[in-house]
Design an enzyme around this catalytic site. Structure first.
Site, PDB file in Angstrom:
ATOM      1  N   HIS A 414     -17.049  45.022  40.534  1.00 51.28           N
ATOM      2  CA  HIS A 414     -16.805  46.406  40.118  1.00 51.28           C
ATOM      3  C   HIS A 414     -15.363  46.833  40.392  1.00 51.28           C
ATOM      4  CE1 HIS A 414     -17.949  50.075  38.447  1.00 51.28           C
ATOM      5  NE2 HIS A 414     -18.962  50.449  39.230  1.00 51.28           N
ATOM      6  N   ASP A 418     -15.789  47.840  34.856  1.00 54.48           N
ATOM      7  CA  ASP A 418     -16.561  49.075  34.934  1.00 54.48           C
ATOM      8  C   ASP A 418     -17.955  48.853  34.357  1.00 54.48           C
ATOM      9  OD1 ASP A 418     -14.459  50.483  36.066  1.00 54.48           O
ATOM     10  OD2 ASP A 418     -13.626  51.043  34.104  1.00 54.48           O
TER      11      ASP A 418
END
Length: 443
Positions: A414, A418
């Site tokens: 992450h 995204d």
């Protein structure tokens, strides 16, 4: 003058022997002076029979002339650019066994693959110079190979002579000592202390199993490496997993209809993995950030797609790489998967065939896994998890009908990716697998 010098040497055999040795190794000397000023060209071992069996000179000459000259060392080979050492896992032969040239005699277990130590010459294993479990480096001697057949060990003549010529030991007369009887003094018994009641074991105490029922074995280097890399992945990456489900009806129908023609033309079976690899290639091309990686403060975008396939073997998990998967068709992918899987299972896969990789696919469904959250294989940024196919009731065109369904999972870093890109990628996998015609139309 020469004959006089020779007679003096004969009267001093030791001096003669060391004088001959000063002109070269005794095994290479072919002329010897014998009593009577005669010259002998026989081998040294035959000349030594001239000395009596009880002579000590023969024993000395045996120790000086015993050198085979046919011993070679089996050493650990070069193990790869990124591997500096390994563990001697097991010996495939025993001392005294016959070996041929390049025949494996031991196996070295590294962080990635198992490497064989081959015999440099044909012969017999004289001895091992290392033990199982030792840490070895390239060039370390593991065994000594004798090119000649092993001979039985005999007792030296000097030993036999000592045992035969030694006179029997003279028995020594034992002296008879007069012993004075001693009067024992009775010992008074001390009063016994009152016995205390034995404390009873509390029923709440845990009863641990005996240690005899436990086994402790050293962890293989491959398992250590996997544990280290996966733990580093958890500690470094911001791991997040997103899920989706795929209707496998069309891909399984495509496989069923063309499997015979596919085998007849390409010589390999059509599997489901090639369909997922082609879908992953399409997804990575649509979302190139998932094929990228963080390097310090930079992002490295890769313009090539190398798909790593997680393969479980009896020795542990290995991840061979399919190079340039974006330029391969279904048949080429299936052939490469079969080749790499066979090498991984029999332990012949090389380090180069596992190096690199931009994206990994792990198929836990072959073991019956329904759902999981796979861990990223560093330094990649994402991994796709496949699972078992289960027939479940689904709503299709307003009707509830059974469909072969599979859960798929994407674990991603992450920090770089995204949720939007991750969901779009997984959705692309779902669309291509459910309708493979999209690949033909580039939709």
């Amino acid at each position: 003058m020469a004959s006089h010098f020779a007679r003096r040497l004969i009267r001093r055999p030791v001096a003669a022997f060391f004088l001959l040795r000063s002109y070269g190794h005794t095994r290479q000397i072919t002329h010897y002076i014998l009593p009577g000023d005669s010259v002998c060209t026989k081998p040294l071992r035959e000349v030594l029979e001239f000395f009596p069996r009880s002579s000590h000179y023969k024993l000395w000459s045996r120790s000086f002339s015993f050198e085979n000259g046919d011993l070679v060392d089996a050493v650990v080979p070069f193990m790869g650019e990124s591997i500096t050492d390994g563990t001697l896992a097991t010996f495939l032969k025993k001392p005294g066994d016959r070996v041929e040239v390049d025949e494996p005699i031991a196996q070295i277990e590294t962080d990635k693959v198992t490497i064989d130590v081959a015999s440099p010459e044909a012969g017999f294993i004289q001895k091992f110079t290392a033990k199982e479990g030792d840490t070895v480096t390239p060039g370390t001697r593991v065994a000594v190979i004798s090119k000649s057949a092993p001979t039985d060990t005999h007792v030296a003549p000097s030993d036999e002579t000592v045992s035969k010529d030694t006179p029997p030991a003279i028995p020594v007369e034992k002296k008879i000592e007069t012993q004075v009887p001693q009067v024992e003094t009775p010992v008074k018994e001390k009063p016994k202390a009152p016995s205390l009641p034995t404390p009873k074991t509390s029923p709440s105490e845990p009863q641990l199993p005996p240690k005899e029922r436990e086994r402790r074995v050293p962890m293989p280097r491959l398992r250590k490496r996997v544990a280290t890399r996966l733990k580093d992945s958890q500690n470094t990456f911001a791991l997040l997993t997103t899920f989706n489900e795929v209707d496998m009806t069309n891909l399984m129908k495509l496989r069923s209809e063309y499997k015979d023609a596919f085998v007849e033309k390409h010589g390999v079976k059509l599997g489901l993995m090639s369909g997922f690899i082609k879908a992953a290639v399409s997804g990575l091309q649509n979302q190139p950030i998932i094929n990228a990686v963080i390097d310090g403060d930079d992002i490295i975008y890769r313009d090539y797609i190398d798909i790593s396939i997680a393969v479980g073997t009896p020795k542990g998990l290995v991840v061979p790489v399919i190079r340039n998967a974006d330029g391969m068709n279904f048949a080429e992918i299936e052939k490469e998967i079969n080749t790499l899987a066979k090498k991984a299972n029999n332990g012949t896969i090389s380090i180069d065939e596992m190096a690199g990789g931009t994206f990994t696919i792990s198929n836990g469904g072959v073991y019956g896994s329904l759902l999981s959250t796979p861990i990223i294989n560093p330094p990649q940024s994402a991994i796709l998890g496949m699972h078992s196919i289960v027939s479940r009731p689904m709503v299709v065109d307003g009707s509830i009908i059974p469909r072969p369904m599979m859960y798929i999972a994407l674990t991603y870093d992450h920090r770089l990716i995204d949720g939007r890109e991750a969901v779009f990628f997984l959705r692309r996998i779902k669309d291509v697998v459910e309708d493979p015609r999209r690949l033909l139309l580039d939709l």
